[in-house]
Design an enzyme around this catalytic site. Sequence first.
Site, PDB file in Angstrom:
ATOM      1  N   ARG A 239       0.813  -1.227   0.000  1.00 38.02           N
ATOM      2  CA  ARG A 239       0.000   0.000   0.000  1.00 38.02           C
ATOM      3  C   ARG A 239       0.838   1.264   0.000  1.00 38.02           C
ATOM      4  O   ARG A 239       0.302   2.367  -0.040  1.00 38.02           O
ATOM      5  CB  ARG A 239      -0.892  -0.002   1.229  1.00 38.02           C
ATOM      6  CG  ARG A 239      -0.105  -0.015   2.526  1.00 38.02           C
ATOM      7  CD  ARG A 239      -0.969  -0.438   3.699  1.00 38.02           C
ATOM      8  NE  ARG A 239      -0.164  -0.624   4.902  1.00 38.02           N
ATOM      9  CZ  ARG A 239      -0.562  -1.327   5.952  1.00 38.02           C
ATOM     10  NH1 ARG A 239      -1.718  -1.925   5.947  1.00 38.02           N
ATOM     11  NH2 ARG A 239       0.206  -1.444   7.010  1.00 38.02           N
ATOM     12  N   GLU A 240       2.189   1.137   0.070  1.00 36.03           N
ATOM     13  CA  GLU A 240       3.031   2.326   0.213  1.00 36.03           C
ATOM     14  C   GLU A 240       3.385   2.877  -1.172  1.00 36.03           C
ATOM     15  O   GLU A 240       4.547   2.916  -1.578  1.00 36.03           O
ATOM     16  CB  GLU A 240       4.255   1.959   1.075  1.00 36.03           C
ATOM     17  CG  GLU A 240       3.807   1.541   2.484  1.00 36.03           C
ATOM     18  CD  GLU A 240       4.881   0.881   3.333  1.00 36.03           C
ATOM     19  OE1 GLU A 240       6.060   0.907   2.948  1.00 36.03           O
ATOM     20  OE2 GLU A 240       4.527   0.330   4.396  1.00 36.03           O
TER      21      GLU A 240
ATOM     22  N   GLU B  43      11.496   6.117   5.470  1.00 38.95           N
ATOM     23  CA  GLU B  43      10.040   6.187   5.599  1.00 38.95           C
ATOM     24  C   GLU B  43       9.640   7.579   5.130  1.00 38.95           C
ATOM     25  O   GLU B  43       9.918   8.576   5.803  1.00 38.95           O
ATOM     26  CB  GLU B  43       9.603   5.965   7.055  1.00 38.95           C
ATOM     27  CG  GLU B  43       9.852   4.564   7.583  1.00 38.95           C
ATOM     28  CD  GLU B  43       8.741   3.578   7.209  1.00 38.95           C
ATOM     29  OE1 GLU B  43       7.773   4.000   6.523  1.00 38.95           O
ATOM     30  OE2 GLU B  43       8.843   2.398   7.589  1.00 38.95           O
TER      31      GLU B  43
HETATM   32 ZN   LIG Z   1       6.690  -0.281   4.758  1.00 41.44          ZN
END
Ligand SMILES: [Zn+2]
Length: 713
Positions: free
Chosen positions: A161-162, A360
């Site tokens: 989903r990223e 991230e």
């Molecule tokens: Zn991840």
Amino acid sequence: MARRSARLLAVLCLAAAPAVAQLRMTEVPIAGPAGVDSLARLGFEVADVRRVNGRLYAVIVTEPRGERRLATVGYLVEPVTIAANATTTPADTYHVFRSFDKPVSGIRATLAAWAAADTLIHVDSIGASLEGRPILAVKIGAAADAPGRPNVLFLGTHHAREWISTEMAMRLIRWLADSLPASQLAARDIWVIPVENPDGYQYTFTTDRLWRKNRRPNGDGTYGVDPNRNYPTFWGVDNSGSSPVTGSEIYRGPSSGSELETQAIVAFHAAHPPVISVSYHSYTGLVLYPYGFRPGELAPDQQVFQALAGTDLAPFVLDSVPASIRTTYHSGPGWTLYPTNGEYTEWAYRTHKTIAYTTELTSGCCTPDSGYYYGFAFPDDSVLVERVFRDNLPFAVLAIQDAGALPVATARVESVWPEVRVSLEAAAPAPASLTVRNASGQLLTRNALADSLWRGRLWYSWRSDVSVDTARAVRVNGAGLTAELISLAGAEDGETGWTGWTRSAEALMGSWSWSATGEDTLTSPSVDLRGRTRIWLQLWNKHRGSIYVPAQRGLVQFSPDSGATWSNVYAVTGDGPGWYPVRVDLPAATGAAGARVRFIATGGISWWVDAVGFASDSTNVFQILTTTASLGVSENPVRGNQVVVSWPVGASAARVGIYTFTGNRLIAATVTPPNNEFVWDLTAGGRRVPNGAYLVVVQVDGKVSRQRLFVVR
Ligand SMILES: [Zn+2]
């Protein structure tokens, strides 16, 4: 952090296919962004944060058993309906984001078109997924790779989903081909794998926007292995950094490296071991590096990791997304977010010595009106996506540059007390021993065979396996390193001059540490450092804090003038539930008459500090050992409880004898090089010797040296 009693609101995922009927999207009310970390510590991955009727909710995808586990730790479960936007089946009609399979504009089709049109872009498959999709590796520059050229690797979308991570990778491919100077392209083998997990990625476009894992059928009705918990290093060392439960969002798979995607990455690294790699994920806004498997664990190459990614005091990556919760990306060991095992960067670092990072990408938001994090559902907005790319491009370029010559780290003592830690040049000959001097002048020798000596890419990290509560100085024999503690504090009773904070029984050494409760500042007494040079601050600390709350952090400041002026020297954020040492070089402390430090806790971070001291690398504490005189003694007449005898180190063992003046031999000892000292505790046969005159005789390499010694206690 106090656990809040809260209602858990659960709904059936509207898009649940039969295979994922067990999974539900649940929302957990949280008081603030810090609640996300509380849930992460319980093993739940927060898919999103949203505001409904003025309250903040964390969105979790979990099974009924996960809900039950939440209930057992104080959350109440109650079903509720949910806004349709997060759970309806996504259509493959985004402006920016594109599925893997989509004709013409999908990832696969786009890469094929780029490769056909651009001689600098080459696409190859390094393996296939379970559903038969190719795992595509893109090489930018020359088609052929050369063993002499350093490899640099960028990865996107381990977690389905990223999506923003794949867009980051795609834009990077385009930029490298269009804009990186030809000389730099020619000097590196640059690779980008934009979709590590194509099956899961495709599934998020067709069925479930918030799917995370790959699409392996686990044989029990659940699907998917977490591809970033499946790598063979530290695989499954505990059940908090990954899960053995098939339905878990962090299910590590039936065995290490079990997944086809993992095997493709492993094989790729064997053929093209990267010097540096960056694995893009979302979200939070941070740059993580090894280690992550156990809190407090630091990699031997910590200095190198920091040299690229920066520190919390001087971060490298900026976050310019409007209203993002962070303005810079936090950098630190993986456990500052939460522990993980079987994770990519640790595997690459341990297996190939790759300086491997997990980026991230930004959380985005919270926007003032909605209160939402963008989270995994980053807006389908080319301007915002481009901003994320531009924020992260300098770090990618730095990685490409530095892969040719990694930053130089410094051989140094990292901690003197209570545990000796040393970083050493790997190129230097392995040191024979450590000599540690304690508070009363006694010497303790440790050798590398008895203690831990870990090799990093460039560096050795030496951890003495003994805690020396009274260590005051250390010398690394044969490496030219010494360090001495000039001042020290351990929060013990009787230590005076410190203000702020309270004493906590959670001690690293002794009985107490200093502990911050809420917003509070701990200030040290002044220390006179006149005549001292090459000063650094050593401290050990641990902390509980949230990376999602930038105001929540610890700051260390230094004052050379007894507190008249202060400057920032170190900062800490996030989670660090295990004690670890910090070394802060303080050039401004040279010769300071009133050196002080203070520890400022803000935003509700919990912070413990112990074993604090000013230390100096330029020490004369061991100078006596380098004397050219035939024999040295630390004190004469001797007024203390022992005396140190030393001599120029010889090729063969030294024989040491200590006699009364009437000729009775009290001591006979043999000392092997490179040791060249003997500590006499002024006893003989277990009894203290009387005051008076004694004779020390040392024979080394056939030469005999004598020294008269007076004991006058
Ligand atoms: Zn991840």
